[in-house]
Scaffold this motif. Structure first.
Motif, PDB file in Angstrom:
ATOM      1  N   THR A 302      57.429  26.556  11.791  1.00 12.54           N
ATOM      2  CA  THR A 302      58.252  26.961  10.652  1.00 12.54           C
ATOM      3  C   THR A 302      59.166  28.129  11.004  1.00 12.54           C
ATOM      4  O   THR A 302      60.340  28.165  10.619  1.00 12.54           O
ATOM      5  CB  THR A 302      57.319  27.349   9.490  1.00 12.54           C
ATOM      6  OG1 THR A 302      56.683  26.161   9.043  1.00 12.54           O
ATOM      7  CG2 THR A 302      58.058  27.989   8.345  1.00 12.54           C
ATOM      8  N   SER A 303      58.627  29.086  11.733  1.00  9.92           N
ATOM      9  CA  SER A 303      59.439  30.267  12.080  1.00  9.92           C
ATOM     10  C   SER A 303      60.633  29.861  12.944  1.00  9.92           C
ATOM     11  O   SER A 303      61.695  30.493  12.884  1.00  9.92           O
ATOM     12  CB  SER A 303      58.581  31.302  12.813  1.00  9.92           C
ATOM     13  OG  SER A 303      57.576  31.767  11.959  1.00  9.92           O
ATOM     14  N   SER A 347      57.904  35.542  13.834  1.00 13.73           N
ATOM     15  CA  SER A 347      56.527  35.060  13.736  1.00 13.73           C
ATOM     16  C   SER A 347      55.893  35.639  12.484  1.00 13.73           C
ATOM     17  O   SER A 347      55.761  36.862  12.378  1.00 13.73           O
ATOM     18  CB  SER A 347      55.730  35.489  14.966  1.00 13.73           C
ATOM     19  OG  SER A 347      54.366  35.190  14.797  1.00 13.73           O
ATOM     20  N   GLN A 348      55.501  34.772  11.549  1.00 17.67           N
ATOM     21  CA  GLN A 348      54.901  35.314  10.322  1.00 17.67           C
ATOM     22  C   GLN A 348      53.640  36.085  10.656  1.00 17.67           C
ATOM     23  O   GLN A 348      53.422  37.177  10.181  1.00 17.67           O
ATOM     24  CB  GLN A 348      54.702  34.230   9.259  1.00 17.67           C
ATOM     25  CG  GLN A 348      53.371  33.497   9.199  1.00 17.67           C
ATOM     26  CD  GLN A 348      52.259  34.294   8.551  1.00 17.67           C
ATOM     27  OE1 GLN A 348      52.527  35.218   7.772  1.00 17.67           O
ATOM     28  NE2 GLN A 348      51.022  33.977   8.872  1.00 17.67           N
ATOM     29  N   SER A 349      52.796  35.530  11.515  1.00 16.62           N
ATOM     30  CA  SER A 349      51.526  36.182  11.856  1.00 16.62           C
ATOM     31  C   SER A 349      51.719  37.336  12.823  1.00 16.62           C
ATOM     32  O   SER A 349      50.912  38.256  12.874  1.00 16.62           O
ATOM     33  CB  SER A 349      50.581  35.170  12.503  1.00 16.62           C
ATOM     34  OG  SER A 349      51.128  34.729  13.738  1.00 16.62           O
ATOM     35  N   THR A 352      51.423  34.776  17.438  1.00  6.28           N
ATOM     36  CA  THR A 352      51.565  33.502  18.154  1.00  6.28           C
ATOM     37  C   THR A 352      51.775  33.748  19.654  1.00  6.28           C
ATOM     38  O   THR A 352      52.741  34.419  20.049  1.00  6.28           O
ATOM     39  CB  THR A 352      52.742  32.711  17.550  1.00  6.28           C
ATOM     40  OG1 THR A 352      52.401  32.459  16.188  1.00  6.28           O
ATOM     41  CG2 THR A 352      52.979  31.394  18.266  1.00  6.28           C
ATOM     42  N   VAL A 398      47.383  27.002   5.433  1.00  6.05           N
ATOM     43  CA  VAL A 398      47.727  26.865   6.862  1.00  6.05           C
ATOM     44  C   VAL A 398      49.205  26.513   7.019  1.00  6.05           C
ATOM     45  O   VAL A 398      49.884  26.993   7.927  1.00  6.05           O
ATOM     46  CB  VAL A 398      46.793  25.827   7.535  1.00  6.05           C
ATOM     47  CG1 VAL A 398      47.332  25.399   8.892  1.00  6.05           C
ATOM     48  CG2 VAL A 398      45.400  26.427   7.693  1.00  6.05           C
ATOM     49  N   ALA A 400      52.915  26.949   6.342  1.00  2.68           N
ATOM     50  CA  ALA A 400      53.733  28.070   5.871  1.00  2.68           C
ATOM     51  C   ALA A 400      54.627  27.627   4.718  1.00  2.68           C
ATOM     52  O   ALA A 400      55.182  26.528   4.745  1.00  2.68           O
ATOM     53  CB  ALA A 400      54.592  28.583   7.015  1.00  2.68           C
ATOM     54  N   LYS A 486      56.349  20.009   7.045  1.00  2.00           N
ATOM     55  CA  LYS A 486      55.380  20.135   5.944  1.00  2.00           C
ATOM     56  C   LYS A 486      54.729  18.782   5.641  1.00  2.00           C
ATOM     57  O   LYS A 486      53.520  18.689   5.476  1.00  2.00           O
ATOM     58  CB  LYS A 486      56.049  20.645   4.645  1.00  2.00           C
ATOM     59  CG  LYS A 486      56.507  22.068   4.619  1.00  2.00           C
ATOM     60  CD  LYS A 486      55.408  23.095   4.607  1.00  2.00           C
ATOM     61  CE  LYS A 486      54.996  23.488   5.970  1.00  2.00           C
ATOM     62  NZ  LYS A 486      55.667  24.494   6.707  1.00  2.00           N
ATOM     63  N   GLU A 489      52.333  17.849   8.488  1.00  5.94           N
ATOM     64  CA  GLU A 489      51.169  18.731   8.586  1.00  5.94           C
ATOM     65  C   GLU A 489      50.106  18.451   7.547  1.00  5.94           C
ATOM     66  O   GLU A 489      48.924  18.477   7.862  1.00  5.94           O
ATOM     67  CB  GLU A 489      51.599  20.197   8.367  1.00  5.94           C
ATOM     68  CG  GLU A 489      52.194  20.870   9.536  1.00  5.94           C
ATOM     69  CD  GLU A 489      52.437  22.344   9.245  1.00  5.94           C
ATOM     70  OE1 GLU A 489      51.921  23.170   9.980  1.00  5.94           O
ATOM     71  OE2 GLU A 489      53.154  22.665   8.275  1.00  5.94           O
TER      72      GLU A 489
HETATM   73  C1  AGP Z   1      53.720  26.030   9.743  1.00 12.77           C
HETATM   74  O1  AGP Z   1      53.446  25.321   8.600  1.00 12.77           O
HETATM   75  C2  AGP Z   1      52.743  25.904  10.812  1.00 12.77           C
HETATM   76  N1  AGP Z   1      51.409  25.931  10.447  1.00 12.77           N
HETATM   77  C3  AGP Z   1      53.100  26.435  12.168  1.00 12.77           C
HETATM   78  O2  AGP Z   1      54.101  25.592  12.651  1.00 12.77           O
HETATM   79  C4  AGP Z   1      53.592  27.903  12.279  1.00 12.77           C
HETATM   80  O3  AGP Z   1      54.812  28.065  11.645  1.00 12.77           O
HETATM   81  C5  AGP Z   1      53.685  28.281  13.757  1.00 12.77           C
HETATM   82  O4  AGP Z   1      52.433  28.158  14.361  1.00 12.77           O
HETATM   83  C6  AGP Z   1      54.245  29.664  13.981  1.00 12.77           C
HETATM   84  O5  AGP Z   1      53.438  30.651  13.425  1.00 12.77           O
HETATM   85  P1  AGP Z   1      53.929  32.142  13.310  1.00 12.77           P
HETATM   86  O6  AGP Z   1      55.093  32.170  12.404  1.00 12.77           O
HETATM   87  O7  AGP Z   1      52.751  32.887  12.780  1.00 12.77           O
HETATM   88  O8  AGP Z   1      54.306  32.587  14.693  1.00 12.77           O
END
Ligand code: AGP
Length: 607
Positions: A302-303, A347-349, A352, A398, A400, A486, A489
């Motif tokens: 997603t990112s 990266s949301q988290s 990665t 899970v 995003a 989406k 997934e």
């Molecule tokens: C999105 O729905 C996913 N689960 C996955 O593709 C995610 O976006 C990807 O692993 C990147 O994660 P991040 O943004 O935490 O780096």
């Protein structure tokens, strides 16, 4: 990729706290789970394969009782997801229990050495070597603290580890490298976890651990040092109080986190807009971009789709080309970046591994790095020169959702500022962008309200299909890609996104009567899109138009999912929510749990 938790309490039983924490961490992996507590001077372990809810009952977690304990929820890397490979893992004596997130790269050599010394292994995991290695060091060192440190120094790869030892029943030892680990400081109890939501109900005072840090917690004490240099960390100086509230990490009446997070987008967008409007880091990042020789953007999943929007925004607003690449392909760029170049890592988290590796490669070449993340002080922002944060709040589903649109908004602002600094747009034009961006939350709100009812019905029809295309043009292409991801997934329907004009170069061969083709109606390309709709119709496709009611397209479509009108740069905020809802309601119609799609983990900390 696995969630770990540890709780050291002054009194009482920590088992319910550990189970609660594991449920909140389940998004990180859910193929097996386990728990260990010290009661008296015995370490007791319960573990098994399956989802937490099931394992807790099947393996009698609640029969355990102790005021110090650790827990684990697994996403298998080494060894199949079964009862034996589930964590915690113990040494030969059963007095040391270990939970681990990450990969021990040199586990095969370590295992060989330990087996030669008489250690008996019961699982196929890389983690079990840690327990035996500490046991081995304990024979030599005498003190558990030193044995633990020496064992950690021998580990190669990535790890967040929590360890219980029967000889020190009130302590949990920990160490961290390349996998996330956070300490939570509560009243009468301290916590360790892979992510803050695991203990958010109990405390908002946290220390985000850095690579190489190790130490221990008791109910009263937190000790942290750098395991490689021996340097102590000033614990009070590192404590932060985070603004997330416990309700942000709860379902709030929704049946699933994902639906709640889709509905939370207007709030998340508003917070992100106001948070970034006066953000110094955003201004610095924009300056860096404006002066960059070459600009790269990297991310995963997603990112990455947000990264493609950035590419679009930079071209439109700043007139700059951006090279966007999938983070796991970072090796293409060995020897390429230079000192004048800038990499934007999204990266949301913030954890990665693929994205982190790309960041490290670019840094090695002297390039400057900007990070965009949703998690304060996570690995990628920490390793980047400038960090910008979205204000989406914790995302538990899970798949995003709210983090994508908040990334899109942050990137629009970033591109706008870069364009203004480089003199490409006027002050008035910038003011127009800001005013449009300030309405992103309302657009997303309207998109949800006008589409949700129709989407529920369409999802029932769509759930009977096995394949779909999602097509668009221009800014609609990254949105289509996000929609297709989406759908794949969480509903397990094969969906592919293409630029609509590209479909006739191959993908159209698959079209047969009733094949679903979704078209995202972006205003700038309606004429060309109409041509593509006609091509699909002529081959019997069922055309679903997603967007404002454009009569020229609707007259040729079979189904219409409405979305509000939006200014050109803001179409992601109106066209994404209907696709997120489509994926969600399709998964639900098929009886799947959208929060825990099979084979996936939210944070992918392996390459
Ligand atoms: C999105 O729905 C996913 N689960 C996955 O593709 C995610 O976006 C990807 O692993 C990147 O994660 P991040 O943004 O935490 O780096």
């Amino acid at each position: 990729m696995c969630g770990i938790i540890g709780v050291a309490a002054q009194k009482g039983n920590v088992v319910p706290l550990i189970i609660g924490g594991l449920k909140r961490l389940e998004y990180r992996g859910y193929d097996s789970a386990g728990i260990a507590v010290v009661s008296g001077s015995t370490v007791s372990v319960r573990k098994g394969a399956g989802k937490i809810e099931h394992v807790v009952v099947a393996k009698g977690f609640e029969e355990l009782n102790g005021s110090t304990g650790i827990g684990h929820t697994r996403w298998a890397t080494h060894g199949a997801p079964n009862d034996i490979n589930a964590h915690p893992h113990t040494d030969c004596t059963g007095s040391i229990a270990v939970v681990h997130n990450g990969i021990i790269k040199n586990y095969a050599e370590l295992k060989e050495e330990l087996v030669a010394r008489g250690h008996r292994f019961s699982s196929e995991t890389d983690t079990e070597v840690i327990a035996h290695l500490i046991e081995e060091e304990l024979r030599r060192q005498g003190s558990f603290r030193h044995a633990f440190q020496e064992a950690v120094k021998r580990l190669e790869g990535s790890f967040a580890i929590a360890v219980l030892y029967s000889g020190e029943p009130d302590r949990i030892y920990f160490a961290k490298k390349d996998s996330p680990l956070v300490v939570g400081l509560g009243r009468g109890a301290n916590f360790l976890a892979s992510d803050i939501p695991a203990f958010l109900e109990h405390t908002r005072r946290v220390i985000v651990l850095r690579d190489g840090e190790a130490g221990w917690i008791t109910s009263q004490e937190v000790h942290i040092e750098n395991v490689y240099t021996g340097e102590s960390v000033d614990v009070p100086g590192r404590v932060r109080t985070i603004s997330w509230s416990p309700s942000m990490a709860a379902k709030g009446g929704y049946p699933h986190f994902m639906l709640k997070e889709i509905h939370e987008q207007p709030r998340a967008l508003r917070d992100t807009f106001y948070g970034l409007s006066s953000d110094e880091s955003l201004a610095k990042a924009a300056e860096l971009l404006a002066g960059a020789e070459r600009i790269y953007v990297t991310a995963a999943g997603t990112s990455f789709h947000a990264g493609l929007l950035f590419d679009y925004y930079m071209l439109r607003l700043a007139g700059r080309t951006v090279r966007a690449f999938i983070a796991s392909e970072y090796e293409w760029f060995k020897g390429v970046p230079g000192r004048g170049d800038v990499l934007l890592a999204i990266s949301q988290s913030g954890e990665t591994m693929d994205t982190l590796k790309a960041v490290r490669l670019f840094k090695e070449h002297g390039a400057r790095v900007i990070a965009l993340s949703n998690v304060y002080e996570s690995a990628i922002p920490r390793e980047s020169g400038i960090a910008i944060y979205t204000r989406a709040g914790p995302e538990i589903g899970v798949a995003a959702s709210k983090t994508f649109l908040t990334q899109a908004l942050a990137l629009l602002l970033l591109a706008g500022h870069a364009a203004r600094i480089s003199g490409r747009i006027t002050r008035d034009e910038m003011a127009e962008i800001m005013s449009a961006a300030s309405k992103a939350n309302r657009l997303a709100q309207r998109a949800i309200s006008v589409s949700e009812g129709v989407v529920r019905t369409v999802a029932k029809w769509f759930s009977k299909k096995g394949n779909a295309y999602i097509l668009s043009r221009g800014i609609g292409v990254p949105i289509a890609m996000e929609g297709a991801l989406k759908v794949k997934e969480i509903s397990y329907i094969h969906a592919e996104a293409y630029p609509a004009g590209e479909s006739k170069h191959g993908p159209i061969a698959l079209i047969e009567p009733g094949f679903p083709v979704f078209f995202l109606l972006v205003d700038q390309h309606l004429k060309e899109l109409k041509g593509n709709v006609m091509e699909m119709k002529a081959r019997g496709a069922t055309v679903v138009a997603v967007g404002p009611p454009r009569s020229e397209i609707l007259s040729e479509s079979d189904i219409h999912i409405p979305a509000p009108e939006a200014p050109p740069l803001l179409e992601p905020f109106t066209l994404t929510p209907p696709l997120q809802l489509l994926a969600y309601y399709t998964a639900v119609s098929l009886g799947y749990n959208p929060d825990k799609p099979r084979n996936l983990a939210k944070t992918v900390t392996v390459e």
